[in-house]
Design a protein around this motif. Structure first.
Motif, PDB file in Angstrom:
ATOM      1  N   ILE A 146      30.643  41.793  47.056  1.00 47.88           N
ATOM      2  CA  ILE A 146      29.321  42.063  47.881  1.00 47.88           C
ATOM      3  C   ILE A 146      28.869  43.856  48.397  1.00 47.88           C
ATOM      4  O   ILE A 146      27.671  43.533  48.159  1.00 47.88           O
ATOM      5  N   VAL A 147      29.785  44.264  48.331  1.00 50.10           N
ATOM      6  CA  VAL A 147      29.069  45.726  48.599  1.00 50.10           C
ATOM      7  C   VAL A 147      28.501  46.200  46.939  1.00 50.10           C
ATOM      8  O   VAL A 147      27.518  46.262  46.609  1.00 50.10           O
TER       9      VAL A 147
ATOM     10  N   TYR B 120      42.324  29.410  54.129  1.00 51.18           N
ATOM     11  CA  TYR B 120      41.087  29.406  53.788  1.00 51.18           C
ATOM     12  C   TYR B 120      40.117  29.192  53.924  1.00 51.18           C
ATOM     13  O   TYR B 120      38.902  28.807  53.560  1.00 51.18           O
TER      14      TYR B 120
ATOM     15  N   PHE C 226      35.790  35.165  55.444  1.00 52.45           N
ATOM     16  CA  PHE C 226      36.162  36.381  54.700  1.00 52.45           C
ATOM     17  C   PHE C 226      35.888  36.975  56.006  1.00 52.45           C
ATOM     18  O   PHE C 226      36.764  38.701  56.232  1.00 52.45           O
TER      19      PHE C 226
ATOM     20  N   PHE D 222      32.085  46.009  54.703  1.00 54.16           N
ATOM     21  CA  PHE D 222      33.143  46.330  53.713  1.00 54.16           C
ATOM     22  C   PHE D 222      33.499  48.136  53.208  1.00 54.16           C
ATOM     23  O   PHE D 222      34.756  48.061  52.486  1.00 54.16           O
TER      24      PHE D 222
ATOM     25  N   ILE E 218      42.626  41.526  59.060  1.00 58.24           N
ATOM     26  CA  ILE E 218      43.293  42.805  58.776  1.00 58.24           C
ATOM     27  C   ILE E 218      42.901  44.330  59.542  1.00 58.24           C
ATOM     28  O   ILE E 218      43.724  45.278  60.074  1.00 58.24           O
TER      29      ILE E 218
ATOM     30  N   ALA F 205      27.445  45.429  53.226  1.00 59.72           N
ATOM     31  CA  ALA F 205      27.884  46.409  52.486  1.00 59.72           C
ATOM     32  C   ALA F 205      29.064  47.648  53.234  1.00 59.72           C
ATOM     33  O   ALA F 205      29.614  48.187  52.991  1.00 59.72           O
TER      34      ALA F 205
ATOM     35  N   LEU G 150      41.783  51.443  54.542  1.00 59.06           N
ATOM     36  CA  LEU G 150      43.015  50.455  53.389  1.00 59.06           C
ATOM     37  C   LEU G 150      43.583  51.323  53.161  1.00 59.06           C
ATOM     38  O   LEU G 150      44.732  51.080  52.377  1.00 59.06           O
TER      39      LEU G 150
ATOM     40  N   TYR H 297      36.696  40.366  46.990  1.00 56.39           N
ATOM     41  CA  TYR H 297      35.778  39.973  47.901  1.00 56.39           C
ATOM     42  C   TYR H 297      34.410  41.010  48.557  1.00 56.39           C
ATOM     43  O   TYR H 297      33.288  40.851  47.950  1.00 56.39           O
ATOM     44  N   GLY H 298      35.441  41.931  48.891  1.00 55.08           N
ATOM     45  CA  GLY H 298      34.388  42.798  49.872  1.00 55.08           C
ATOM     46  C   GLY H 298      33.523  44.355  48.708  1.00 55.08           C
ATOM     47  O   GLY H 298      32.606  44.340  48.911  1.00 55.08           O
TER      48      GLY H 298
ATOM     49  N   LEU I 126      42.472  40.258  47.973  1.00 57.89           N
ATOM     50  CA  LEU I 126      41.848  39.556  48.307  1.00 57.89           C
ATOM     51  C   LEU I 126      40.948  40.004  48.974  1.00 57.89           C
ATOM     52  O   LEU I 126      39.580  39.679  48.188  1.00 57.89           O
ATOM     53  N   VAL I 127      40.486  39.398  49.600  1.00 62.11           N
ATOM     54  CA  VAL I 127      39.158  40.079  51.051  1.00 62.11           C
ATOM     55  C   VAL I 127      39.508  41.169  50.540  1.00 62.11           C
ATOM     56  O   VAL I 127      37.612  41.157  50.585  1.00 62.11           O
ATOM     57  N   GLY I 128      39.498  42.429  50.175  1.00 61.31           N
ATOM     58  CA  GLY I 128      39.656  43.480  50.225  1.00 61.31           C
ATOM     59  C   GLY I 128      38.377  43.181  48.732  1.00 61.31           C
ATOM     60  O   GLY I 128      37.211  44.332  48.249  1.00 61.31           O
TER      61      GLY I 128
ATOM     62  N   LEU J 158      36.112  49.136  55.413  1.00 57.19           N
ATOM     63  CA  LEU J 158      37.481  48.182  55.628  1.00 57.19           C
ATOM     64  C   LEU J 158      37.874  48.838  54.739  1.00 57.19           C
ATOM     65  O   LEU J 158      39.178  49.508  54.342  1.00 57.19           O
ATOM     66  N   LEU J 159      37.589  49.060  52.523  1.00 53.40           N
ATOM     67  CA  LEU J 159      37.832  50.103  51.889  1.00 53.40           C
ATOM     68  C   LEU J 159      38.668  51.050  52.488  1.00 53.40           C
ATOM     69  O   LEU J 159      39.372  51.689  52.373  1.00 53.40           O
TER      70      LEU J 159
END
Lengths: 314, 293
Positions: free
Chosen positions: A122-123, B39, B230, B275, B237, B272, B282, A118-119, A114-116, B278-279
């Motif tokens: 945004i990106v 949340y 978030f 995140f 995470i 940006a 992951l 959402y991110g 979910l957070v991914g 973050l990707l």
């Protein structure tokens, strides 16, 4: 057999809509129905991933926006391509994007997913906002499409999408979706590739959402980052199936309709700041507290109970 | 000169990151141990910030003094939200959609809080103009805002107190018992629901501290709540799903990434970059950077 019923009622609904259009010329109501239909398509797409796979996505606006921008960008650069062709291209581009992005995203489940997502939203939004090549925050104006063709087309596509989703979830792949959602371990034991199944759902979901986005560009004849990639778009796509009943085709249809109608009512009637957020929040809490699965499955359960009670009395 | 700017940016990043770390701590406390997914803490933080703003503007109460009132209020708010709204989902298993249900309920509550803020204070950006807002301490060429120092200090204090409570007190021991094995804990006479409610109350109070510091360093508007939520979750995470020490490091890292991006590149892209990072994380390490155990 069952599917035949769905197709027949779909055709019936379309004829009803055509009659309605011919009586009242394309005015506010027709406009509003088309708007609802867009979110119904996107909601059905979301439901494939969120309802049948069980991975909640907060970033479906990405696919929606990609669909819309695939229609908008060639127009912005002055190319003369058939717009309807571009709508279908947009759906395919959104699907390809989902295929690429599924590699990192589907490695996690639950709320990191979910957070991914959402991110991801945004990106993509910030990239569009800062790059002049994508027209930044100015957006692109399209020449307005003929309403008398567009509205019936949107309704027809909506009906086709609903029947397609209904057909899909009754095939092998649909059963695989449910197996992966309910008992992943058992699903892996009988030889289902979990990653592939999830990726399939994500891609189909993205294609449907991209289709809705492309139609949105034709409908509004304007694309800009906040309308296409904004978080509110994600939220409205998500809320419909969730309130109506995730994992059911009819439920998410009702849900999307209810959410869009309520939101517009709240905006036009309650003239308080943030009134529609309050309404959505209260609706979400109430639905979750009363019946965890959503309005439609809750109603079905209630009907079953009533019937049982009636049978006992006899 | 170049070096001074860089060090300045790093200190600023740690100051901002401590706020995210506080929020992440609030999430990790209830998520890592008790499997409660919330949340709404970002919205709670902004609500607390608005209350501090209100108290400062009408009565002239200092935001740090108003914490004395706000902490108990938000503790009971969290306590009752847990007992009223979250209780039906506490007996669900994860595969039955426990997290989804919890996310949706808390998000609904968060949306109501945001709407209420919109109604009362409207969407304009607000600012708590305390006199020490722009006070800085200077070491050589580097200046550090006093609020940042205070927020890092409060982060350390809260972490130490939490660790002490979890390890030494009866409450902490029953809390840990509930997190290891719910059924056995209930057999020994621990009131599981009450422990969950208390934990949720404590995490709401931590969110209040985060919100107050956010209001002292930034402008506040209702819509920022979801964003804060978030960012707190990103910290959780990266920090490895609920280890308290990892979350703090991850929160500071989030702040650093943001401030370094604004320093070296376009400020509009700071989220940006975060995140995208973050990707990438992951892909390479799905379990988080600082994995617990």
């Amino acid at each position: 057999m069952n599917l035949k019923k769905w197709i027949l009622s779909g055709i019936f609904a379309f004829i009803l809509y055509l009659v309605f259009l011919s009586i009242t010329d394309a005015g506010f109501t027709a406009n509003f129905i088309a708007y609802i239909c867009l979110f119904v398509i996107a909601g059905q797409g979301w439901n494939l991933l969120g309802g049948y796979i069980g991975e909640i996505s907060f970033g479906h606006a990405v696919f929606f926006g990609i669909g819309a921008y695939t229609v908008g960008l060639p127009v912005g650069y002055g190319l003369d391509i058939n717009l309807l062709l571009l709508v279908f291209c947009g759906a395919i581009v959104a699907g390809l994007f989902a295929l690429i992005i599924s590699y990192p995203l589907l490695r996690v489940q639950g709320f990191p997913f979910l957070v991914g997502t959402y991110g991801l939203g945004i990106v993509v939004k910030s990239i569009v906002v800062v790059s002049p090549a994508l027209f930044a925050t100015r957006g692109i104006f399209l020449k307005s499409y003929d309403k008398e063709i567009l509205y019936p087309l949107i309704v027809a596509i909506t009906i086709a999408v609903i029947i397609f989703v209904k057909w899909l979830v009754e095939q092998d792949i649909g059963l695989k979706f449910k197996a992966v959602r309910d008992v992943p371990v058992a699903a892996r034991m009988i030889g289902i590739n979990i990653y592939k199944t999830k990726a399939t759902a994500l891609v189909i979901s993205a294609v449907l959402t991209g289709l809705a986005g492309g139609l949105f560009a034709l409908y509004g004849s304007f694309v800009n980052p906040s309308a296409c990639f904004g978080e509110n778009t994600s939220i409205f796509i998500l809320l419909g199936p969730y309130i109506g009943g995730i994992g059911t085709v009819l439920g998410s249809l009702f849900g999307s309709t209810i959410v869009i109608i309520l939101q517009e009512l709240a905006r036009s009637l309650i003239k308080v700041n943030g009134g529609h957020y309050m309404l959505m929040g209260l609706l979400l809490i109430t639905v979750m507290m009363v019946s965890k699965e959503g309005i439609y499955p809750g109603l079905v359960k209630l009907m079953g109970k009533v019937k049982k009670a009636g049978a006992k009395r006899e | 000169m170049e070096l001074t700017g860089l060090i300045q940016t790093i200190f600023g990043g740690i100051g901002v990151g401590s706020i995210y770390a506080l929020l992440g701590l609030a999430f990790a406390l209830v998520f890592g141990r008790l499997k409660i997914c919330s949340y709404m803490h970002g919205d709670l933080a902004i609500l607390a910030a608005y209350m501090g703003f209100f108290l400062f503007n009408t009565l002239g109460v200092d935001p740090f003094l108003s914490l004395i009132v706000l902490l108990p209020i938000f503790f009971f708010l969290g306590y009752y939200i847990q007992t009223i709204f979250m209780k039906p989902f506490m007996s669900m298993e994860v595969w039955q959609g426990r997290y989804q249900a919890q996310i949706m309920v808390t998000w609904g509550i968060g949306m109501c809080i945001m709407a209420a803020e919109f109604m009362i204070w409207s969407g304009t950006y607000r600012i708590i103009s305390v006199p020490y807002r722009n006070t800085t301490l200077a070491f050589a060429n580097i200046t550090i805002p006093i609020v940042h120092i205070l927020s890092v200090a409060s982060l350390v204090v809260i972490y130490t107190v939490l660790n002490y409570v979890l390890k030494k007190t009866d409450l902490g021991i029953s809390f840990r018992a509930c997190s290891v094995d719910r059924v056995t804990a209930m057999l020994t006479g621990i009131n599981y629901q009450r422990i969950c409610a208390i934990a949720f109350g404590i995490s709401s109070s931590i969110a209040v501290v985060a919100g107050t510091f956010y209001a002292l360093t930034n402008q506040i508007t209702p819509a920022i709540g979801l964003e804060l939520t978030f960012k707190g979750w990103v910290a959780v995470i990266i920090g490895g799903m609920g280890s308290l020490g990892g979350v703090i490091l991850a929160g500071l890292l989030v702040g650093l990434v943001e401030s370094l991006t604004s320093y070296f590149w376009i400020p509009a892209l700071k989220e940006a970059v975060l995140f995208v990072g973050l990707l990438i994380l992951l892909i390479t390490r799905p379990g988080g950077l600082f994995k617990s155990r």
